[in-house]
Design an enzyme around this catalytic site. Structure first.
Site, PDB file in Angstrom:
ATOM      1  CB  SER A 142       5.989   2.247  29.815  1.00  0.00           C
ATOM      2  OG  SER A 142       5.726   0.866  29.639  1.00  0.00           O
ATOM      3  CE1 TYR A 155       1.089   2.592  32.048  1.00  0.00           C
ATOM      4  CE2 TYR A 155       2.023   1.016  30.500  1.00  0.00           C
ATOM      5  CZ  TYR A 155       2.168   1.865  31.579  1.00  0.00           C
ATOM      6  OH  TYR A 155       3.396   1.993  32.179  1.00  0.00           O
TER       7      TYR A 155
END
Length: 245
Positions: A142, A155
């Site tokens: 990501s 995250y």
């Protein structure tokens, strides 16, 4: 003929989003796709669609946090198609929240799926590739692997870990196995649906206004796979044009 044609490609988290789009695209280009996810009914529907369009596919229910299931997933590919050419470690979760919310179970779930799941994919696929003296491991991270934002500390930490693991693997495996990190910017998916914190959910709703279609990331994955075997695309960051950070 595309370099994808005839390759056996395993995709985790294939029941929706990037995984589903990648399976459709690679199957349409002649790849033999092996798809896994927790929601087996979604896999059945996707497999039926691929087969109806003339593609080759196998599927199996898969929880990437379970190493036995991950190894069985690789064995399925071997028994059905005879080899393992590519493992796409795509499965991930994103229940964002401020650290002070102390959502410890959600932290642990992200660590288990986003980090341990990738390691399990490597552990199951790498020995087969070493024996074959060929293969390609693609880890989906990501843009959270490059910068941290509020509500996303855990995250982002998991995606930084995926980035580090991927680079370490690239340096270790030698010339016969390719390693790629694909880091999507904001992309259409079901990830945001797992957010239970209202503050994080509101922030994400605004953030996702200019999301890429999942097919854009599928094309990036296909690009890495279709290169000649002596070309290793190590890292791809794919953002919407409108996303500045």
């Amino acid at each position: 003929m595309s370099e994808i044609h005839g390759k056996v490609i395993l995709i985790t988290g294939a029941s929706s989003g990037i995984g589903e789009a990648t399976a459709k695209l690679l199957a349409s280009q002649g790849g033999h796709v092996v798809i896994g996810a927790r929601r087996v009914e979604r896999l059945e529907a996707l497999a039926s669609l691929i087969e109806a369009e003339g593609g080759l596919v196998a599927y199996q229910q898969l929880d990437v946090t379970n190493i036995d299931q991950m190894q069985a997933f690789v064995h399925l590919a071997q028994s059905r198609f005879g080899r393992v050419d590519v493992v796409v470690n795509n499965a991930g979760v994103m229940p964002l929240s401020p650290l002070e919310a102390l959502k410890i179970d959600e932290w642990n779930r992200m660590i288990d799926v986003n980090i341990r799941g990738v390691l399990h994919g490597i552990a199951a696929g790498l020995p087969v590739m070493k024996e074959q003296q060929s293969g390609h491991i693609i880890n989906v991270a990501s843009i959270g692997a490059y910068a941290v934002s509020p509500t996303a500390a855990v995250y982002c930490a998991t995606k930084y870990a995926v980035r580090a693991i991927t680079e370490g693997l690239r340096q270790e495996v030698g010339s016969s196995i390719r390693v790629t990190l694909v880091s999507p910017g904001v992309t259409e998916s079901e990830l945001a649906e797992s957010i239970s914190d209202e503050e994080a959910k509101a922030l994400m709703k605004t953030y996702r206004r200019d999301a890429l279609p999942a097919a854009a990331i599928a094309r990036a994955i296909a690009y890495a796979i279709e290169q000649p075997t002596d070309v290793d695309v190590n890292e791809l960051v794919v953002r919407p044009t409108a996303q500045l950070a």
